[in-house]
Design a protein around this motif. Structure first.
Motif, short mmCIF file in Angstrom:
data_model
loop_
_atom_site.label_atom_id
_atom_site.label_comp_id
_atom_site.label_asym_id
_atom_site.label_seq_id
_atom_site.Cartn_x
_atom_site.Cartn_y
_atom_site.Cartn_z
N ARG A 186 0.85 -1.20 0.00
CA ARG A 186 0.00 0.00 0.00
C ARG A 186 0.88 1.25 0.00
O ARG A 186 1.82 1.36 0.80
CB ARG A 186 -0.92 0.03 1.23
N PHE A 187 0.58 2.15 -0.92
CA PHE A 187 1.32 3.40 -1.05
C PHE A 187 0.45 4.57 -0.59
O PHE A 187 -0.77 4.50 -0.60
CB PHE A 187 1.71 3.65 -2.51
N GLU A 188 1.11 5.64 -0.21
CA GLU A 188 0.46 6.92 -0.01
C GLU A 188 0.98 7.85 -1.10
O GLU A 188 2.20 8.08 -1.18
CB GLU A 188 0.77 7.48 1.38
N THR A 189 0.11 8.33 -1.98
CA THR A 189 0.54 9.09 -3.15
C THR A 189 -0.23 10.40 -3.27
O THR A 189 -1.33 10.55 -2.74
CB THR A 189 0.33 8.28 -4.44
N GLU A 190 0.38 11.30 -4.00
CA GLU A 190 -0.28 12.56 -4.35
C GLU A 190 0.19 12.97 -5.74
O GLU A 190 1.41 13.07 -5.99
CB GLU A 190 0.05 13.65 -3.33
N ASN A 191 -0.75 13.11 -6.66
CA ASN A 191 -0.46 13.53 -8.04
C ASN A 191 0.48 12.57 -8.76
O ASN A 191 1.35 12.99 -9.53
CB ASN A 191 0.14 14.95 -8.06
N VAL A 192 0.29 11.30 -8.52
CA VAL A 192 1.08 10.27 -9.21
C VAL A 192 0.15 9.48 -10.12
O VAL A 192 -0.82 8.89 -9.65
CB VAL A 192 1.78 9.33 -8.22
N PRO A 193 0.40 9.44 -11.44
CA PRO A 193 -0.47 8.69 -12.37
C PRO A 193 -0.50 7.20 -12.04
O PRO A 193 0.47 6.65 -11.48
CB PRO A 193 0.19 8.94 -13.74
N ALA A 194 -1.58 6.56 -12.41
CA ALA A 194 -1.77 5.14 -12.11
C ALA A 194 -0.68 4.27 -12.72
O ALA A 194 -0.24 3.28 -12.11
CB ALA A 194 -3.14 4.68 -12.59
N ASP A 195 -0.21 4.63 -13.95
CA ASP A 195 0.80 3.79 -14.59
C ASP A 195 2.14 3.88 -13.87
O ASP A 195 2.88 2.89 -13.77
CB ASP A 195 0.96 4.16 -16.07
N GLU A 206 12.44 9.15 -6.31
CA GLU A 206 12.83 9.63 -7.64
C GLU A 206 11.70 9.44 -8.66
O GLU A 206 11.44 10.32 -9.48
CB GLU A 206 14.09 8.90 -8.12
N GLU A 207 11.05 8.28 -8.61
CA GLU A 207 9.96 8.02 -9.55
C GLU A 207 8.80 8.98 -9.33
O GLU A 207 8.17 9.45 -10.28
CB GLU A 207 9.48 6.56 -9.41
N ALA A 208 8.52 9.29 -8.07
CA ALA A 208 7.44 10.24 -7.76
C ALA A 208 7.81 11.64 -8.25
O ALA A 208 6.97 12.36 -8.82
CB ALA A 208 7.19 10.26 -6.25
N LYS A 209 9.06 12.02 -8.06
CA LYS A 209 9.51 13.35 -8.49
C LYS A 209 9.42 13.50 -10.01
O LYS A 209 8.98 14.53 -10.52
CB LYS A 209 10.95 13.57 -8.03
N LYS A 210 9.81 12.44 -10.75
CA LYS A 210 9.71 12.46 -12.21
C LYS A 210 8.26 12.67 -12.65
O LYS A 210 7.99 13.32 -13.67
CB LYS A 210 10.23 11.14 -12.80
N ALA A 211 7.33 12.09 -11.88
CA ALA A 211 5.90 12.19 -12.22
C ALA A 211 5.29 13.50 -11.75
O ALA A 211 4.12 13.77 -12.04
CB ALA A 211 5.15 11.00 -11.64
N GLY A 212 6.05 14.27 -10.98
CA GLY A 212 5.54 15.55 -10.49
C GLY A 212 4.68 15.44 -9.25
O GLY A 212 3.85 16.31 -8.98
N GLY A 213 4.84 14.35 -8.49
CA GLY A 213 4.05 14.17 -7.29
C GLY A 213 4.87 13.60 -6.14
O GLY A 213 6.10 13.68 -6.15
#
Length: 306
Positions: A166-175, A267-274
């Motif tokens: 389970r993740f906690e995300t903000e503004n991260v696309p589903a893919d 890093e992956e979240a930052k690339k996605a802008g979230g």
């Protein structure tokens, strides 16, 4: 009431039971299809009671996420042999159990057994007894975990290991979540971390590890003349290695050893802008901690020949 071969075939298709069992049930029920079905279910109950003491340590660990992506479940269902674990009827039952957990959010296995099975008029317990009758082995629902939130599921080795993250995300696309989540889940499957990160290591486990490290260092002749404060610093340094081995977020990322898992996710979240972080995870390995069957197939074949 008489019955025909077609009736036997119909009952077999309806219940999944063997041809001879269906024939006997129809004979006992005087050709009444509903009564014959009920008799087979009663036999299933008797069969489940009889088989309940038999060791069931094979089976599958299965994980899935709901269509909306916001509910995930990992479940272990055991059978007696690995052969049955590959049976389509068994795997369908396991997925039905997982879907029922998603739908009903039962508190534990007993509560799950009492639930109406997903897509069926039967309870999970009734369906389980039917499977024991038709498959012919002891089957047990051992455990499950259900998460709500941004979930990613992964099944390794055809059901040998099931992982739910389970993740906690903000503004991260589903893919992005799906790809990153699968990488993290595969890491969990492969390296089996004991803890999420160093903040979640229980104090007693940490103290025990420090005691072991202290004893190892003090018992090494090379350290005989080193002062206590130096030895304590050596212990602190080695505790860092303990975190790297046992805490998911501090582990080296298997696809890029220059990054920790924590750094990779960030890093992956930052690339996605979230933003994105791992909130919790669970890893089931089928049969872990259970007594295994010790079948002597050579003797079994020899006895059959005799």
């Amino acid at each position: 009431m008489s019955f025909t071969a077609k009736d036997v075939a119909t009952l077999r298709a309806k219940t999944g039971c063997g041809m001879m069992d269906c024939k006997k049930a129809l004979a006992e029920a005087n050709g009444d299809m509903e009564k014959a079905t009920e008799l087979l279910r009663e036999k299933g109950l008797a069969a489940s009671v009889k088989k309940a003491s038999r060791i069931a340590a094979e089976g599958v660990a299965f994980a899935k996420v709901s269509d909306c992506g916001k509910i995930g479940v990992v479940i272990e269902v055991n059978a007696e042999t690995d052969f049955v674990a590959k049976n389509a009827s068994f795997t369908e039952f396991v997925e039905t159990c997982a879907d029922t957990v998603i739908d009903e959010n039962p508190a534990d296995v007993d509560a799950l057994l009492a639930c109406k099975a997903h897509g069926s008029d039967m309870t999970v317990d009734e369906m389980l007894k039917d499977k024991i009758l038709t498959i012919g082995e002891n089957i047990k629902i051992r455990r499950f975990v259900r998460y709500e939130g941004d979930c990613v599921a992964y099944v390794h080795g055809g059901g040998r290991i099931g992982v739910l993250v389970r993740f906690e995300t903000e503004n991260v696309p589903a893919d992005v979540l799906g790809e990153c989540g699968k990488d993290v889940a595969m890491q969990i499957a492969a390296l089996n971390p004991l803890y999420l990160d160093k903040t979640t290591v229980p104090a007693e486990a940490l103290e025990k590890e420090k005691e072991i490290l202290m004893a190892q260092i003090q018992n090494d002749p090379k350290n005989a003349k080193k002062p206590q404060n130096i030895i304590e610093k050596m212990v602190t340094g080695r505790i860092g290695k303990f975190y790297e081995n046992n805490c998911l977020m501090q582990q080296a990322f298997v696809k890029n050893g220059d990054l920790s898992v924590e750094q990779y996710v960030a890093e992956e979240a930052k690339k996605a802008g979230g933003t994105m972080k791992v909130a919790e995870f669970v890893r089931f390995e089928k049969g872990e901690g259970l007594e295994k069957r010790n079948d002597d197939f050579a003797s079994e074949v020899a006895n059959m020949i005799k």
